[in-house]
Design a protein around this motif. Sequence first.
Motif, PDB file in Angstrom:
ATOM      1  N   VAL A  88      51.179  -8.763 -47.760  1.00 50.27           N
ATOM      2  CA  VAL A  88      50.244  -8.040 -46.896  1.00 50.27           C
ATOM      3  C   VAL A  88      48.816  -8.522 -47.164  1.00 50.27           C
ATOM      4  N   LEU A  89      48.506  -8.755 -48.442  1.00 53.37           N
ATOM      5  CA  LEU A  89      47.173  -9.252 -48.802  1.00 53.37           C
ATOM      6  C   LEU A  89      46.869 -10.574 -48.107  1.00 53.37           C
ATOM      7  N   ALA A  90      47.807 -11.500 -48.145  1.00 55.73           N
ATOM      8  CA  ALA A  90      47.603 -12.806 -47.501  1.00 55.73           C
ATOM      9  C   ALA A  90      47.392 -12.635 -46.001  1.00 55.73           C
ATOM     10  N   SER A  91      48.145 -11.731 -45.429  1.00 53.22           N
ATOM     11  CA  SER A  91      48.083 -11.502 -43.987  1.00 53.22           C
ATOM     12  C   SER A  91      46.755 -10.850 -43.586  1.00 53.22           C
ATOM     13  N   VAL A  92      46.330  -9.828 -44.318  1.00 55.46           N
ATOM     14  CA  VAL A  92      45.086  -9.132 -43.997  1.00 55.46           C
ATOM     15  C   VAL A  92      43.891 -10.068 -44.206  1.00 55.46           C
ATOM     16  N   ARG A  93      43.935 -10.849 -45.274  1.00 50.07           N
ATOM     17  CA  ARG A  93      42.851 -11.801 -45.544  1.00 50.07           C
ATOM     18  C   ARG A  93      42.717 -12.779 -44.376  1.00 50.07           C
ATOM     19  N   ALA A  94      43.850 -13.295 -43.912  1.00 52.18           N
ATOM     20  CA  ALA A  94      43.821 -14.237 -42.785  1.00 52.18           C
ATOM     21  C   ALA A  94      43.349 -13.548 -41.504  1.00 52.18           C
ATOM     22  N   TYR A  95      43.729 -12.277 -41.352  1.00 51.66           N
ATOM     23  CA  TYR A  95      43.291 -11.516 -40.171  1.00 51.66           C
ATOM     24  C   TYR A  95      41.774 -11.352 -40.172  1.00 51.66           C
ATOM     25  N   VAL A  96      41.217 -10.963 -41.303  1.00 51.71           N
ATOM     26  CA  VAL A  96      39.756 -10.794 -41.396  1.00 51.71           C
ATOM     27  C   VAL A  96      39.067 -12.120 -41.085  1.00 51.71           C
ATOM     28  N   ASP A  97      39.565 -13.206 -41.673  1.00 53.20           N
ATOM     29  CA  ASP A  97      38.959 -14.523 -41.420  1.00 53.20           C
ATOM     30  C   ASP A  97      39.050 -14.885 -39.933  1.00 53.20           C
ATOM     31  N   TYR A  98      40.185 -14.568 -39.328  1.00 50.64           N
ATOM     32  CA  TYR A  98      40.365 -14.897 -37.918  1.00 50.64           C
ATOM     33  C   TYR A  98      39.371 -14.130 -37.058  1.00 50.64           C
ATOM     34  N   VAL A  99      39.238 -12.833 -37.301  1.00 51.02           N
ATOM     35  CA  VAL A  99      38.347 -12.014 -36.460  1.00 51.02           C
ATOM     36  C   VAL A  99      36.886 -12.428 -36.672  1.00 51.02           C
ATOM     37  N   VAL A 100      36.529 -12.758 -37.912  1.00 52.84           N
ATOM     38  CA  VAL A 100      35.165 -13.236 -38.163  1.00 52.84           C
ATOM     39  C   VAL A 100      34.922 -14.551 -37.412  1.00 52.84           C
ATOM     40  N   ALA A 101      35.874 -15.452 -37.478  1.00 47.75           N
ATOM     41  CA  ALA A 101      35.693 -16.786 -36.883  1.00 47.75           C
ATOM     42  C   ALA A 101      35.777 -16.762 -35.358  1.00 47.75           C
ATOM     43  N   ASN A 102      36.464 -15.787 -34.820  1.00 49.75           N
ATOM     44  CA  ASN A 102      36.693 -15.722 -33.362  1.00 49.75           C
ATOM     45  C   ASN A 102      36.202 -14.403 -32.782  1.00 49.75           C
ATOM     46  N   HIS A 103      35.031 -13.978 -33.247  1.00 47.96           N
ATOM     47  CA  HIS A 103      34.586 -12.617 -32.991  1.00 47.96           C
ATOM     48  C   HIS A 103      34.479 -12.282 -31.506  1.00 47.96           C
ATOM     49  N   GLU A 104      33.761 -13.127 -30.754  1.00 48.72           N
ATOM     50  CA  GLU A 104      33.546 -12.826 -29.331  1.00 48.72           C
ATOM     51  C   GLU A 104      34.857 -12.797 -28.557  1.00 48.72           C
ATOM     52  N   GLY A 105      35.681 -13.787 -28.805  1.00 47.14           N
ATOM     53  CA  GLY A 105      36.955 -13.840 -28.096  1.00 47.14           C
ATOM     54  C   GLY A 105      37.850 -12.669 -28.454  1.00 47.14           C
ATOM     55  N   TYR A 106      37.818 -12.279 -29.730  1.00 45.76           N
ATOM     56  CA  TYR A 106      38.651 -11.159 -30.166  1.00 45.76           C
ATOM     57  C   TYR A 106      38.199  -9.858 -29.513  1.00 45.76           C
ATOM     58  N   LEU A 107      36.868  -9.634 -29.526  1.00 46.97           N
ATOM     59  CA  LEU A 107      36.313  -8.455 -28.852  1.00 46.97           C
ATOM     60  C   LEU A 107      36.722  -8.440 -27.391  1.00 46.97           C
ATOM     61  N   SER A 108      36.688  -9.608 -26.793  1.00 46.47           N
ATOM     62  CA  SER A 108      37.027  -9.749 -25.384  1.00 46.47           C
ATOM     63  C   SER A 108      38.485  -9.370 -25.128  1.00 46.47           C
ATOM     64  N   LEU A 109      39.340  -9.731 -26.067  1.00 48.13           N
ATOM     65  CA  LEU A 109      40.757  -9.357 -25.962  1.00 48.13           C
ATOM     66  C   LEU A 109      40.898  -7.842 -26.019  1.00 48.13           C
ATOM     67  N   VAL A 110      40.218  -7.218 -26.980  1.00 48.75           N
ATOM     68  CA  VAL A 110      40.288  -5.766 -27.139  1.00 48.75           C
ATOM     69  C   VAL A 110      39.741  -5.077 -25.891  1.00 48.75           C
ATOM     70  N   LYS A 111      38.601  -5.563 -25.398  1.00 46.57           N
ATOM     71  CA  LYS A 111      37.981  -4.948 -24.222  1.00 46.57           C
ATOM     72  C   LYS A 111      38.818  -5.179 -22.967  1.00 46.57           C
ATOM     73  N   GLY A 112      39.304  -6.399 -22.811  1.00 45.20           N
ATOM     74  CA  GLY A 112      40.129  -6.718 -21.643  1.00 45.20           C
ATOM     75  C   GLY A 112      41.384  -5.863 -21.630  1.00 45.20           C
ATOM     76  N   ALA A 113      41.950  -5.633 -22.825  1.00 42.95           N
ATOM     77  CA  ALA A 113      43.168  -4.836 -22.921  1.00 42.95           C
ATOM     78  C   ALA A 113      42.911  -3.409 -22.477  1.00 42.95           C
ATOM     79  N   ALA A 114      41.775  -2.839 -22.902  1.00 41.79           N
ATOM     80  CA  ALA A 114      41.497  -1.444 -22.562  1.00 41.79           C
ATOM     81  C   ALA A 114      40.903  -1.328 -21.168  1.00 41.79           C
ATOM     82  N   GLY A 115      40.267  -2.380 -20.699  1.00 43.13           N
ATOM     83  CA  GLY A 115      39.448  -2.283 -19.493  1.00 43.13           C
ATOM     84  C   GLY A 115      40.154  -2.533 -18.181  1.00 43.13           C
ATOM     85  N   GLY A 116      41.456  -2.682 -18.208  1.00 43.15           N
ATOM     86  CA  GLY A 116      42.149  -2.707 -16.935  1.00 43.15           C
ATOM     87  C   GLY A 116      42.799  -4.033 -16.557  1.00 43.15           C
ATOM     88  N   ASN A 117      42.606  -5.114 -17.367  1.00 47.54           N
ATOM     89  CA  ASN A 117      43.340  -6.348 -17.081  1.00 47.54           C
ATOM     90  C   ASN A 117      44.756  -6.180 -17.631  1.00 47.54           C
TER      91      ASN A 117
END
Lengths: 197, 197
Positions: A88-117
């Motif tokens: 779980v540690l390896a997975s969470v660490r990679a998740y944090v790194d991914y979201v930091v590195a891909n912040h705008e796109g990740y936010l966009s995924l979250v927003k697009g998911a909730a926003g009706g697409n």
Amino acid sequence: MTTTPRTRLSPDERRAQLLDLGVRLLATRSLDELSIDLLAEEAGISRGLLYHYFGNKRAFHEAVVRRAADDLIAQTAPPAEGELLDRVLASVRAYVDYVVANHEGYLSLVKGAAGGNETVREIYEETRAALADRVFLEQPQGEVVPDTPAHRLVVLGWTAMTEAVVLAWIADPAGVSRDDLITVLVLSLPALVEVTP
Amino acid sequence: MTTTPRTRLSPDERRAQLLDLGVRLLATRSLDELSIDLLAEEAGISRGLLYHYFGNKRAFHEAVVRRAADDLIAQTAPPAEGELLDRVLASVRAYVDYVVANHEGYLSLVKGAAGGNETVREIYEETRAALADRVFLEQPQGEVVPDTPAHRLVVLGWTAMTEAVVLAWIADPAGVSRDDLITVLVLSLPALVEVTP
């Protein structure tokens, strides 16, 4: 990226290469800002060829989001061996790194998911389900988290918590170190499982 | 609702009454489905009068969402006295009842917040912050949850988890009882605080 000349690539390889480029561009901008024009310019090819590969802007966006989700799932894959907490540690660490590195796109995924697409929402939910499934499916040393409806709800809650906490931490770390962030997210999982009836 | 004849109400009282009606209508439909026409019909007054009270559809929606958020905060207020866990229990129980009773409107708030309506997003975040603040502010028997940035993140995570779990449970309870749902959410809070550095 391959250094093979463009003309040697098959259509599938070329499409995959363009999707990779789309995912890289999405890392630092929202889906709305990711236009066919921008991709054409960055790839050095015509808009017409991009429409040939992806059909229309919406289909292009959905293909990029699906590729980004696949990347997220691949990059956060836990090691096949080891204790549950280490995995779980390896997975969470990679998740944090991914979201930091891909912040705008990740936010966009979250927003697009909730926003009706609807398609983005489906990809988002499939991705979250895939991340949650690991807790139940990949336990080489025997089942630690019982696969009950209550535990499924709690693990879903843990993924929602992890997402909210990481996004809030990126917006304002408030002095919380990356290590402390990761530690609390990792330890949260067994703590939540512990209180599940 | 007052039984005073409509003509006796002050403009502020009349506006408040219309907002209450808007919130009740929002309980079973999305914000998009809550039109000025529908409110006018249900209230038995002219569209023109509603525009007089609320200006335009967007301002009307924002006023209804703000009123709904105020209702949520009021209805989930913990009792002033008692053990922390009992007070969290009362609050979580009221939250679950609120989301069940106002499902469509609540979903609409979550979607509107993520989907790009800036005012709805602000109301949503203020509401979530107000719910989280209680954990830190209202502790009559002395501080139990230390008010540190790490604990703030974790409590934010707990609210996100609570929301996701309750919405998933409403969509598909999968045999998990309301009591078990509430118990696991209540016990999650001290469990998460426990593992916070």
